[in-house]
Design a protein around this motif. Structure first.
Motif, PDB file in Angstrom:
ATOM      1  N   LYS A 192      -4.553   3.404   4.516  1.00 14.82           N
ATOM      2  CA  LYS A 192      -3.265   2.864   4.076  1.00 14.82           C
ATOM      3  C   LYS A 192      -2.239   2.796   5.216  1.00 14.82           C
ATOM      4  O   LYS A 192      -1.401   1.890   5.252  1.00 14.82           O
ATOM      5  CB  LYS A 192      -2.693   3.637   2.896  1.00 14.82           C
ATOM      6  N   VAL A 204      -8.674  -3.494  -0.268  1.00 18.49           N
ATOM      7  CA  VAL A 204      -7.645  -2.730   0.472  1.00 18.49           C
ATOM      8  C   VAL A 204      -7.834  -1.225   0.306  1.00 18.49           C
ATOM      9  O   VAL A 204      -7.501  -0.439   1.205  1.00 18.49           O
ATOM     10  CB  VAL A 204      -6.235  -3.178   0.009  1.00 18.49           C
ATOM     11  N   ALA A 232      -0.721   2.967  -4.915  1.00 14.47           N
ATOM     12  CA  ALA A 232      -2.066   2.453  -5.200  1.00 14.47           C
ATOM     13  C   ALA A 232      -2.123   1.997  -6.662  1.00 14.47           C
ATOM     14  O   ALA A 232      -1.547   2.675  -7.531  1.00 14.47           O
ATOM     15  CB  ALA A 232      -3.078   3.543  -4.947  1.00 14.47           C
ATOM     16  N   SER A 274       0.809  -1.236   0.000  1.00 19.45           N
ATOM     17  CA  SER A 274       0.000   0.000   0.000  1.00 19.45           C
ATOM     18  C   SER A 274       0.837   1.279   0.000  1.00 19.45           C
ATOM     19  O   SER A 274       0.339   2.350   0.327  1.00 19.45           O
ATOM     20  CB  SER A 274      -0.943   0.010   1.201  1.00 19.45           C
TER      21      SER A 274
END
Lengths: 222, 571
Positions: free
Chosen positions: A74, A69, A56, A53
Motif C-alpha cells: 500500500k 491492488v 481497504a 489505498s
C-alpha cells in the motif's frame, strides 16, 4: 483499457454499521477527467480513500492495470502509482514548497534522470508557482498556492492516476479555473484524473461524472 | 538518506522543541558524567594505589590459638575448657597449663622461611633481618648513659633486687620465681644489652628507614655492603658525637652474658635520624634509636655463629640449661607485587609444610582498604545518584517525547499518506532523538568532565572530614591525645605521583589507636582526573539507552497511527 477498475467494491467502517459503499463497479481510463459527485455523506471521500489505498475495501477488488491492488504494497501504491491531492492539502508546514515536492520524490524511491530539485522546481513552475514562492515555507503561501504545491507533489513521481479531493473547495473562481486548467492539461498528457467534488462547475469540466447516492440509490454515470 | 536529511531539517526548524529536549538531556548528562566520573576515579585510584603498593606479609605464630589448645583438656573444645578450668580453680588462674617452651620457642628458622618463599610467584621477593643486643666495652658508652650509671648497673646486677629503683639502662633484669606472678618457679633473665644490633639481608629491608619517607640519611661515610660478612656498621650521629667516633673508627662490643666475647666493628657510615630527635627520652639505652647499630645480615649471622660456638652452657639446680650465646631475633618479610600473589602465597605456603598454628598476615592490605573507604563510600553514593538520575531522566524524556509525538501526529499522517513506510518514519524520528540526545550528551559530558574533578574532590574532602571527625570523637571519648600525626597532623594526604589516587597505604607513620589505621595521611584525599575514555563510553551508553527508551515510545505511537484517521480527525 482501464487503468483503474473497481469490481463490486463495498466498504463498512465496522461490522455493525451499514455499508458506506456497496457493490460499486467502476472503470477509469487514462487521458480523461472523472468527477465523482454526490451529496454529503454519500461516500465520495471514502471512495477516494479506497482508490488511494488509504482504506481497504471490505469486499470487492480494485485493479490497477489488471493487477489486484491488494497484492501491491500500500505504501508503494501510494508513493508511485497514484498522486493524491487532499482537500486540506496536507503539506508539511516546516518544509518549503520545493522541499515538500522533493520529499515526495524521495519517498517514491524512483530514479530520476535529472536532479530532484530541478524537476521539482520545473513542476512547481508548471503549476504556476515562481521560484521565490517555491522556496517559501508552505504556511507562508496562500490557499491557491498551497493547492498548486499539493498538485505538484502529486505529480512529482509521475503517476498515471491523479486523485483530487475537493481541489477547488477553498479557492476563488479565478484560481478554480486555473486549477481545472492544470487538470485538463494533465489529462491531455495521458493521465487519469479523478476528482471528488461538490462543485457543479468542476463536474462540468469532467469527461465522465459518477454520482454517488445514499443507500438504495445507485451510482450513475451522468 | 533522505530520511536523515529530513530529520536534520526537522531538528533545525523546530528549534524550541529540540532545545528543551536538549536541556533536559544535558542536565542528565552532567549529572551522569559527574556520577560516573566519581565511580571511575574511585576505580582508577584504587587500581593505581594497588599498583603502587608493595604488599608485605609476615608469618607469625598464632599464640592465642596455641594457648587455647593448651588450656583445653583432651577431647574438649578450647573455649569451653577454658571456662570450666577457671571455674574449678576458683580465682587463681592455672598458669601451669601453658608450655612456654612451645609458646616462646615457636619462631621459624631462616631455612624454613626460605623454603616457604618457594610459594611466591614471579616478581615477588623477600627480605629479612636479624637483631640481637651487645654491650659496650672500655670507654665506649651508649648514648644517654654516664659512666657512673654503668657502674651502678653492675652493682644492681649482682644484687638482683633493686631492679626497678635505678640503673636499669642497659642492665640485666632478673625476675625471681617466687615473685608474685612468677612463672611456675622458673627464673627469667632479661639481658637488655646496651646496643641493638640489626643485620639486614638487603637494602630493600631498610627502605622503611632510608627510603624517601624514612627520615634516615647517611651523613658521613656510606652504607655497608649488603652481602658482606665484614663487621662494618653504620651508627647514629648522636652515638658518634657522644663517643667521638668517626668513619673508619673501630667499635668493640661484647656479649652481655659474657664480657670476654667481643666483636670489633668498623664504622663505615654515620646516619642521621630525623624522627629520633622528636621522640621521648627512653629509660633504657637499648630502646633509644641513637643506640641502634646496623650491619649486614651475613655479618650478623657470622656473629651469632661465632657466639654459639664460643658460649658456655650452664645447668641450674632444676636441670634447665642456659646458654650464654647471643640470641638472634629473626624478622622475615615477604613482598608481593599484588594482592592476588599474596592470597595465593597465603594458601600455598601450608602445602609447603607450614604448621596450621602459624598465620600469614599483611597489614598493608587492611591499611589499603581503609585508605579507600571515603572514596568507595562516595563511589556507592554516586552509583545511587546515577541510577536515580537515569530513572527520573528517563521518565521525563519519555513523557516529553510522548507529548512531542502527539504534536507531530499530523506529520506522521502526511508522511504515511504520501507513501512513507511507518518504519521509516520511526527511523527518522529516532534519528532526530539520537542527534539531539548525543549533541546534548557531548555538551553535558564536557561540562560534567570539567566539574567532575572539583566536585569529586569536594565531596571526598567532606567524606574524609566526616571520617576524621568520627575518629577524633572516638579518641576524645577514650581520653587519648589527638591532633598529632594520627588524626590530622598529616592531613594533606598526598597524591600518588603522576597519578589519580592518594597516598600510598601502609607507609603512614600516624598509627591511630583504633583499628590500627592511620587516619588522615592514609586516605585517598584527591583525584586529578575523573573523566576518561571509560566514562565517555559509559555516557555514550547512557545516551543510547535514553534514545532507545524514548525512541521506543515514538516507535509504539507511530506504529499505532493510521494516516486516514489522523487526516480525517484533522479535517
Amino acid at each position: 483499457m482501464s487503468v483503474l477498475k473497481l469490481d463490486k467494491v463495498s466498504y463498512k467502517y465496522n461490522q455493525n454499521t451499514p455499508a458506506v459503499l456497496e457493490d460499486i463497479s467502476l472503470e477509469f481510463e487514462n487521458g480523461h477527467i472523472y468527477a465523482i459527485v454526490g451529496r454529503s455523506g454519500a461516500g465520495k471521500t471514502t471512495l477516494l480513500s479506497i482508490l488511494s489505498s488509504l482504506a481497504a475495501p471490505t469486499t470487492g477488488h480494485i485493479y490497477l492495470n489488471d493487477e489486484d491492488v491488494a497484492k501491491i504494497d500500500k505504501y508503494k501504491f501510494r508513493s508511485r502509482y497514484v498522486g493524491v491531492i487532499f482537500q486540506n492539502f496536507n503539506l508539511l508546514p516546516h518544509l518549503t514548497a520545493l522541499e515538500n515536492v522533493v520529499l515526495s520524490m524521495n519517498i517514491s524511491g524512483k530514479k530520476f534522470e535529472e536532479k530532484e530539485k530541478t524537476l521539482a522546481m520545473a513542476l512547481l513552475e508548471k503549476v504556476g508557482l515562481s521560484g521565490e514562492e517555491a522556496n517559501r515555507r508552505v504556511l507562508q503561501l496562500s490557499g491557491g498556492q498551497q493547492q498548486r504545491v499539493a498538485i505538484a507533489r502529486a505529480l512529482s513521481y509521475d503517476p498515471d492516476i491523479i486523485l483530487a479531493d475537493e481541489p477547488t473547495g477553498n479557492l476563488d473562481v479565478e484560481t478554480q479555473q486555473e486549477i481545472i486548467g492544470i487538470f485538463r492539461m494533465l489529462a491531455e498528457e495521458g493521465k487519469c484524473v479523478i476528482i471528488v467534488t461538490h462543485s457543479p462547475d468542476v463536474a462540468k469540466t469532467a469527461d465522465f461524472v459518477y454520482e454517488l447516492k445514499k443507500s438504495e440509490e445507485k451510482i450513475q454515470a451522468v | 538518506m533522505y530520511i536523515f536529511k529530513n530529520a536534520i531539517k526537522s531538528i533545525t526548524r523546530n528549534k524550541l522543541r529540540n532545545i528543551l529536549l536538549g536541556i533536559i538531556v544535558m542536565v542528565i548528562a552532567v549529572s551522569a558524567c559527574v556520577a560516573l566520573s566519581i565511580r571511575q576515579a574511585a576505580a582508577v585510584a584504587k587500581e593505581d594505589a594497588a599498583e603502587n603498593m608493595t604488599i608485605t606479609a609476615q608469618i607469625s605464630f598464632d599464640r592465642s590459638k596455641a594457648m587455647e589448645e593448651m588450656a583445653a583438656p583432651e577431647g574438649e573444645e578450647p573455649g569451653q575448657a577454658s571456662q570450666e578450668s577457671e571455674g574449678s580453680e576458683g580465682n587463681v588462674p592455672d598458669r601451669g597449663r601453658f608450655d612456654f617452651d612451645i609458646l616462646q620457642g615457636s619462631s621459624l628458622t631462616l631455612e624454613e622461611y626460605l623454603r616457604y618463599a618457594e610459594a611466591q610467584q614471579e616478581g615477588d621477593s623477600y627480605y629479612y633481618s636479624g637483631a640481637f643486643s651487645l654491650d659496650a666495652t672500655g670507654e665506649l658508652l651508649p648514648y644517654g648513659t654516664e659512666e657512673e650509671e654503668s657502674e651502678t648497673e653492675d652493682q644492681t646486677d649482682e644484687t638482683g633486687q633493686d631492679l626497678f629503683a635505678g640503673g636499669m639502662e642497659g642492665g640485666r633484669m632478673e625476675m625471681p620465681g617466687d615473685m608474685p606472678g612468677g612463672m611456675g618457679g622458673k627464673r627469667f633473665q632479661v639481658n637488655q644489652g646496651d646496643f641493638s644490633i640489626t643485620g639486614y639481608s638487603s637494602y630493600n629491608a631498610m627502605v622503611d628507614m632510608f627510603g624517601s619517607d624514612g627520615g634516615y640519611t647517611i651523613t658521613d661515610g656510606e652504607m655497608f655492603e649488603e652481602d658482606s660478612e665484614e663487621y662494618a656498621c653504620v651508627i647514629s650521629n648522636e652515638l658518634a658525637m657522644y663517643n667521638d667516633l668517626a668513619v673508619g673508627d673501630e667499635l668493640v662490643l661484647c656479649n652481655p652474658e659474657c664480657e670476654e666475647e667481643t666483636y670489633t666493628f668498623t664504622v663505615c657510615g654515620i646516619y642521621e635520624n630525623e624522627s629520633a630527635s622528636s621522640q621521648e627520652n627512653n629509660r633504657f639505652a637499648i630502646n633509644d634509636p641513637a643506640n641502634n647499630i646496623y650491619i649486614s645480615y651475613p655479618a650478623a649471622a657470622a656473629i651469632i655463629a661465632a657466639s654459639e660456638e664460643a658460649a658456655n652452657t650452664t645447668t641450674d639446680s632444676s636441670g634447665e640449661e642456659t646458654s650464654a650465646a647471643l640470641k638472634n631475633t629473626l624478622a622475615f618479610t615477604y613482598t608481593f607485587v599484588n594482592e592476588e600473589h599474596y592470597e595465593t602465597f597465603a594458601e600455598k605456603v601450608y602445602d609447603l609444610g607450614l604448621d596450621e598454628d602459624y598465620t600469614v598476615s599483611s597489614m598493608d592490605i587492611e591499611a589499603f582498604e581503609s585508605s579507600m573507604t571515603p572514596l568507595e563510600t562516595l563511589s556507592k553514593t554516586a552509583l545511587w545518584f546515577f541510577v536515580i538520575v537515569l530513572i527520573v531522566g528517563g521518565i521525563i524524556l519519555v513523557t516529553l517525547n510522548i507529548f512531542n509525538l502527539r504534536e507531530r501526529k499530523y506529520e506522521v499522517g502526511v508522511l504515511t499518506a504520501i507513501g512513507m513506510k511507518k518504519a521509516k518514519v520511526a527511523v527518522q524520528f529516532i534519528f532526530e532523538l539520537f542527534l539531539v540526545t548525543f549533541a546534548a550528551i557531548i555538551i553535558g559530558g564536557g561540562a560534567g568532565a570539567a566539574v567532575s574533578v572539583p566536585v569529586t574532590n569536594s565531596l571526598l574532602e567532606s567524606q574524609i572530614e566526616d571520617a576524621e571527625q568520627e575518629q577524633s570523637q572516638l579518641n576524645e571519648n577514650f581520653g587519648f591525645e589527638h591532633g598529632g600525626k594520627g588524626s590530622g597532623g598529616e592531613a594533606a594526604g598526598g597524591e600518588i605521583p603522576g597519578g589519580r589516587g592518594g597516598a600510598v597505604p601502609g607507609q603512614g607513620r600516624g598509627q591511630d589507636r583504633f583499628s590500627g589505621q592511620s587516619a588522615a595521611s592514609q586516605y585517598v584525599s584527591s583525584v586529578t582526573t575523573a573523566t576518561n575514555a571509560v566514562v565517555i563510553l559509559q555516557l555514550a551508553g547512557v545516551g543510547l539507552l535514553l534514545t532507545v527508551i524514548s525512541g521506543l515510545a515514538a516507535l509504539i505511537s507511530i506504529m499505532r497511527y493510521e494516516p486516514l484517521k489522523i487526516l480525517s480527525s484533522r479535517t
